[in-house]
Design a protein around this motif. Structure first.
Motif, PDB file in Angstrom:
ATOM      1  N   PRO A  57       0.812  -1.227   0.000  1.00  0.00           N
ATOM      2  CA  PRO A  57       0.000   0.000   0.000  1.00  0.00           C
ATOM      3  C   PRO A  57       0.845   1.277   0.000  1.00  0.00           C
ATOM      4  O   PRO A  57       0.423   2.299  -0.549  1.00  0.00           O
ATOM      5  N   MET A  58       2.040   1.222   0.562  1.00  0.00           N
ATOM      6  CA  MET A  58       2.919   2.394   0.521  1.00  0.00           C
ATOM      7  C   MET A  58       3.320   2.711  -0.923  1.00  0.00           C
ATOM      8  O   MET A  58       3.289   3.871  -1.348  1.00  0.00           O
ATOM      9  N   CYS A  59       3.685   1.672  -1.665  1.00  0.00           N
ATOM     10  CA  CYS A  59       4.050   1.860  -3.074  1.00  0.00           C
ATOM     11  C   CYS A  59       2.850   2.345  -3.882  1.00  0.00           C
ATOM     12  O   CYS A  59       2.974   3.254  -4.708  1.00  0.00           O
ATOM     13  N   GLN A  60       1.692   1.742  -3.639  1.00  0.00           N
ATOM     14  CA  GLN A  60       0.503   2.159  -4.372  1.00  0.00           C
ATOM     15  C   GLN A  60       0.154   3.618  -4.075  1.00  0.00           C
ATOM     16  O   GLN A  60      -0.161   4.387  -4.995  1.00  0.00           O
ATOM     17  N   SER A  61       0.230   4.027  -2.823  1.00  0.00           N
ATOM     18  CA  SER A  61      -0.056   5.422  -2.464  1.00  0.00           C
ATOM     19  C   SER A  61       0.922   6.373  -3.130  1.00  0.00           C
ATOM     20  O   SER A  61       0.546   7.471  -3.569  1.00  0.00           O
ATOM     21  N   THR A  62       2.171   5.978  -3.215  1.00  0.00           N
ATOM     22  CA  THR A  62       3.195   6.789  -3.871  1.00  0.00           C
ATOM     23  C   THR A  62       2.835   7.001  -5.340  1.00  0.00           C
ATOM     24  O   THR A  62       2.865   8.127  -5.845  1.00  0.00           O
ATOM     25  N   ILE A  63       2.479   5.926  -6.020  1.00  0.00           N
ATOM     26  CA  ILE A  63       2.129   6.010  -7.441  1.00  0.00           C
ATOM     27  C   ILE A  63       0.861   6.833  -7.622  1.00  0.00           C
ATOM     28  O   ILE A  63       0.799   7.720  -8.482  1.00  0.00           O
ATOM     29  N   ASP A 101     -11.605   9.123 -19.635  1.00  0.00           N
ATOM     30  CA  ASP A 101     -11.001   8.572 -20.851  1.00  0.00           C
ATOM     31  C   ASP A 101      -9.645   7.944 -20.557  1.00  0.00           C
ATOM     32  O   ASP A 101      -9.099   7.226 -21.380  1.00  0.00           O
ATOM     33  N   TRP A 102      -9.088   8.230 -19.379  1.00  0.00           N
ATOM     34  CA  TRP A 102      -7.778   7.706 -18.985  1.00  0.00           C
ATOM     35  C   TRP A 102      -7.925   6.877 -17.716  1.00  0.00           C
ATOM     36  O   TRP A 102      -8.532   7.327 -16.746  1.00  0.00           O
ATOM     37  N   VAL A 103      -7.342   5.684 -17.718  1.00  0.00           N
ATOM     38  CA  VAL A 103      -7.362   4.819 -16.537  1.00  0.00           C
ATOM     39  C   VAL A 103      -5.961   4.251 -16.316  1.00  0.00           C
ATOM     40  O   VAL A 103      -5.365   3.672 -17.226  1.00  0.00           O
ATOM     41  N   TRP A 104      -5.472   4.433 -15.108  1.00  0.00           N
ATOM     42  CA  TRP A 104      -4.184   3.865 -14.691  1.00  0.00           C
ATOM     43  C   TRP A 104      -4.478   2.585 -13.914  1.00  0.00           C
ATOM     44  O   TRP A 104      -5.295   2.596 -12.979  1.00  0.00           O
ATOM     45  N   ILE A 105      -3.828   1.500 -14.280  1.00  0.00           N
ATOM     46  CA  ILE A 105      -4.031   0.204 -13.631  1.00  0.00           C
ATOM     47  C   ILE A 105      -2.678  -0.231 -13.072  1.00  0.00           C
ATOM     48  O   ILE A 105      -1.718  -0.398 -13.825  1.00  0.00           O
ATOM     49  N   VAL A 106      -2.625  -0.412 -11.756  1.00  0.00           N
ATOM     50  CA  VAL A 106      -1.337  -0.559 -11.074  1.00  0.00           C
ATOM     51  C   VAL A 106      -1.286  -1.800 -10.192  1.00  0.00           C
ATOM     52  O   VAL A 106      -2.216  -2.074  -9.438  1.00  0.00           O
ATOM     53  N   ASP A 107      -0.189  -2.517 -10.309  1.00  0.00           N
ATOM     54  CA  ASP A 107       0.188  -3.540  -9.334  1.00  0.00           C
ATOM     55  C   ASP A 107       1.480  -3.018  -8.713  1.00  0.00           C
ATOM     56  O   ASP A 107       2.531  -3.039  -9.348  1.00  0.00           O
ATOM     57  N   PRO A 108       1.408  -2.489  -7.487  1.00  0.00           N
ATOM     58  CA  PRO A 108       2.561  -1.793  -6.920  1.00  0.00           C
ATOM     59  C   PRO A 108       3.782  -2.687  -6.715  1.00  0.00           C
ATOM     60  O   PRO A 108       4.915  -2.217  -6.838  1.00  0.00           O
ATOM     61  N   ILE A 109       3.565  -3.948  -6.390  1.00  0.00           N
ATOM     62  CA  ILE A 109       4.667  -4.915  -6.320  1.00  0.00           C
ATOM     63  C   ILE A 109       4.197  -6.166  -7.054  1.00  0.00           C
ATOM     64  O   ILE A 109       3.508  -7.015  -6.483  1.00  0.00           O
TER      65      ILE A 109
END
Length: 141
Positions: A57-63, A101-109
């Motif tokens: 969650p720290m990495c995800q919050s950073t991104i 129109d823009w979506v960011w999809i993230v797997d932080p680790i």
């Protein structure tokens, strides 16, 4: 190492800014991962192989902070903020696609099991989708 899959169209200032923000976010999250490799598991999610550390969650919050500061109108889907399971993922994606129109999809680790065992095969995965365009993916290892 940063790897960008899909070229930024020449003259597309928004896409160029997306890449710049994604790279900065990935590098900052990667620094957290490097500093905390081998972190303890705080819980399992969908199965005993679906691990969560305090660093995820720290990495995800950073991104997410990088994305929201640069693009407050973009939607953000992070693995740690979507409930486990296909139905929850589909619902979250549908909501996000309907809102921007823009979506960011993230797997932080991406590779948390490796991360937990201090095996250096984890990456920050950031995917960016734009309505009407092919996906762009940034990996930072």
């Amino acid at each position: 190492e940063i790897k960008f899959i899909a070229p930024v169209p020449a003259g597309d200032e928004t896409a160029a800014k997306v890449l710049k923000v994604a790279e900065a976010a990935a590098r900052e999250a990667a620094d957290l991962i490097k500093a905390k490799t081998g972190a303890s598991v705080i819980k399992t999610k969908a199965s005993n192989k679906d691990l969560l550390t305090e660093i995820d969650p720290m990495c995800q919050s950073t991104i997410e902070r990088h994305v929201q500061e640069a693009f407050p109108e973009h939607q953000f889907l992070g693995e740690e903020s979507v409930a486990p399971g296909i139905a929850a993922s589909e619902a979250a994606l549908s909501r996000a696609l309907g809102a921007s129109d823009w979506v960011w999809i993230v797997d932080p680790i991406d590779g948390t099991t490796n991360f937990v065992h201090a095996i250096p095969f984890s990456v920050v995965s950031i995917g960016v989708a734009h309505k009407g365009a092919g996906p762009s993916i940034l990996l930072c290892s």
